[in-house]
Structures are given as C-alpha cells and as structure tokens.
Design a protein around this motif. Structure first.
Motif: not given
Length: 316
Positions: A192-198
């Motif tokens: 599961y990942c969440c954060g800036p687009a890069r």
C-alpha cells in the motif's frame, strides 16, 4: 463550482495538535457528544469550505474512537483549503461529509503487508499500520520525507511499532531504495502506497506487477483522449441522450441537463461521482481505479473520464 456532496453534517474541532512542520492534526467531534461512526483504514472525508467547494482528507486516528482525526499539511501555494483549516480554532464548527473509501485496507491472515508513505501520505497509511498490528499479520512501514521535522506521526509510529518502521529523511542523506526493497519482498505481500506523484510512479515501476494499491492526492497525467471528437451518453433512468463535446466533461453535461450526480473534487481523485456503466467502452482518466478495475468497465468517474466509443449507456 459548488460541490454536491452527500451526507453533509457539522462537527466541532475538539482538538488541534501540531504534528510536524506545517502539519496539524484536527480531532473532530459531533456537537451532541454522540460518538462518530466507525470507519475503515483508508477512508477519507470531505471538508466543505465557505465557498461551497470541498477538500478531501484521510482519516488517521483510531477506528472506533468517538472522534475522527485528520492531518492537514499547510500548503501556501495550494488551492486554499489547508490555509482555511489552519486558521480555525478549537471549538469552531466545520461541515464535513463521508467517510468514503477507495483505498480500503482489511488485513488477511497469510498475507504480508508493505506500507510505503511519503510526506503527508502517512495519514491513511498510519491507520493501516495500526490495523495490521492489531490483526497480528506481518507488516513493515517505509516512510520518506524531507526531514524528520516534516514527517508527521513519525515518533508515534516508531514507538508503537518498534523494528517495523524505517524512516528516510532526505536531509540526512537517506534514500528509499525501491529496487532493493521489492527484490527482497516476501511472497504473498501486498503493498500500500500513498504520497507524492513522483513516489507513487517510482513504486509502480519497481513493483512490476506485484500486488499494489495506491492513493493519490493529485490527479494522474494523461495524454489526449481516445476520441478527439464528440460522443453521446445515454442516461438509462432519465431517458436522456446527451452529446458531450471535446471541451466539456461528461459530468458538466449531465448536470446541465438537470440530472444530479454527487461530486466533490472534480479531478478524478475522490471517487464521489462514481457512476455505473451499463454499456460502452470507457476512456478511464481517473486516479482511483486499478488496471483490473478499469478493464472490468463497470464504473466510471464522469468528472474526468470519457467515452472510447460513440455512445455510453450510464445508470443514471
């Protein structure tokens, strides 16, 4: 444009806590004192602004507690929602709606979990980490940020989950090595990942088809639509056939015809305007659906998605 958000209600700001540089945690409660409903990790709420627009913030407290908690990063160059919230005070009343969840986490026995967060993306991930720990499943958190002082909840998470949290403050020369991380990934691991687009783009590249779920705070970039010209949308229940020109969204055309579709972000990130598709092929341009969900072609987000065929039949 005014948002059409379902289930709006007022809450009181019961507490405000500085969690990091420019990040404040808001504890929200019902004015009556009645506990707020339980929510699932990955949920977000809408905060309605005075101009009628709405902003989405992930819930990051503990499901089942009487209050809800959101973490808000003050963005000086943002659209104004975070600045307005940071100017509130304990005791103020704000209007919210939700929760909704397109990033749901339900721990399963036999599955390992890798959580990757960048910056304020820790807010939904923090609740998932707590849920994984309570369920007794295998998990680890990889958390990247500009500096420790900007990484909200880092100390709290490190103390609650010793040996399970790795921090990567850039100003200390620490970098998250995604290639090595995924090379050593245990079998039956879901990420599961969440954060800036890069960060999300790098994780998607490194994951290479492994089980991965992401949540974006900003819309994905797309090239030209599949169809350059106009197309039709037929509304099954309303009995309308509408033409959508290239310069307008499906949602705008439907609303102009007098058909109400609940909406909020209008950029394909919140999921409020999800609409069932009965017939036709969709040019999916949202930032929510997985490739498999897009291929299933059962729902679309008319604020951004379009037709990949001459006519779509929608359940409206």
């Amino acid at each position: 444009m005014t948002a059409h958000v379902a289930g709006e209600f007022d809450v009181v700001i019961a507490g405000m806590t500085r969690a990091a540089d420019d990040v404040v945690l808001f504890d929200l409660a019902l004015p009556s004192g009645v506990p707020l409903p339980r929510w699932q990790p990955g949920s977000h709420i809408d905060v309605l602004l005075p101009d009628g627009d709405a902003r989405q913030y992930s819930l990051c407290g503990v499901p089942g507690e009487a209050t809800w908690r959101i973490g808000v990063l003050r963005e000086a160059d943002g659209r104004g929602g975070s600045l307005w919230l940071h100017d509130r005070a304990v005791g103020d009343t704000i209007t919210i709606a939700g929760p909704r969840n397109h990033f749901e986490f339900v721990p399963e026995r036999g599955t390992s979990y890798l959580f990757i967060a960048g910056g304020i993306g820790i807010t939904p991930i923090s609740a998932m980490v707590a849920s994984a720990a309570s369920a007794g499943v295998d998990y680890r958190l990889e958390y990247a940020g500009r500096s420790r002082s900007t990484m909200a909840l880092l100390d709290e998470l490190s103390a609650a989950h010793p040996d399970r949290v790795s921090a990567y403050p850039a100003d200390e020369g620490l970098r998250l090595d995604l290639e090595a991380l995924f090379a050593d990934l245990k079998p039956f691991t879901t990420t599961y990942c969440c954060g800036p687009a890069r960060l999300i783009a790098a994780v998607e590249e490194a994951a290479r088809g492994r089980q991965l779920k992401v949540e974006r705070f900003e819309p994905k970039e797309f090239g030209p639509p599949v169809l350059a010209g106009p197309f039709e949308v037929e509304l099954a229940y309303s009995g309308l056939v509408l033409e959508v020109p290239p310069e307008r969204s499906v949602l705008d055309v439907i609303e102009e015809a007098g058909v109400l579709v609940l909406s909020s972000c209008r950029e394909g990130t919140c999921g409020t305007c999800e609409t069932p598709v009965m017939e036709g092929e969709v040019d999916h341009r949202d930032s929510i659906l997985t490739p498999d969900e897009q291929a299933a072609n059962t729902v679309m987000y008319p604020c951004v998605s379009r037709a990949a065929c001459p006519r779509l039949l929608l359940e409206l």
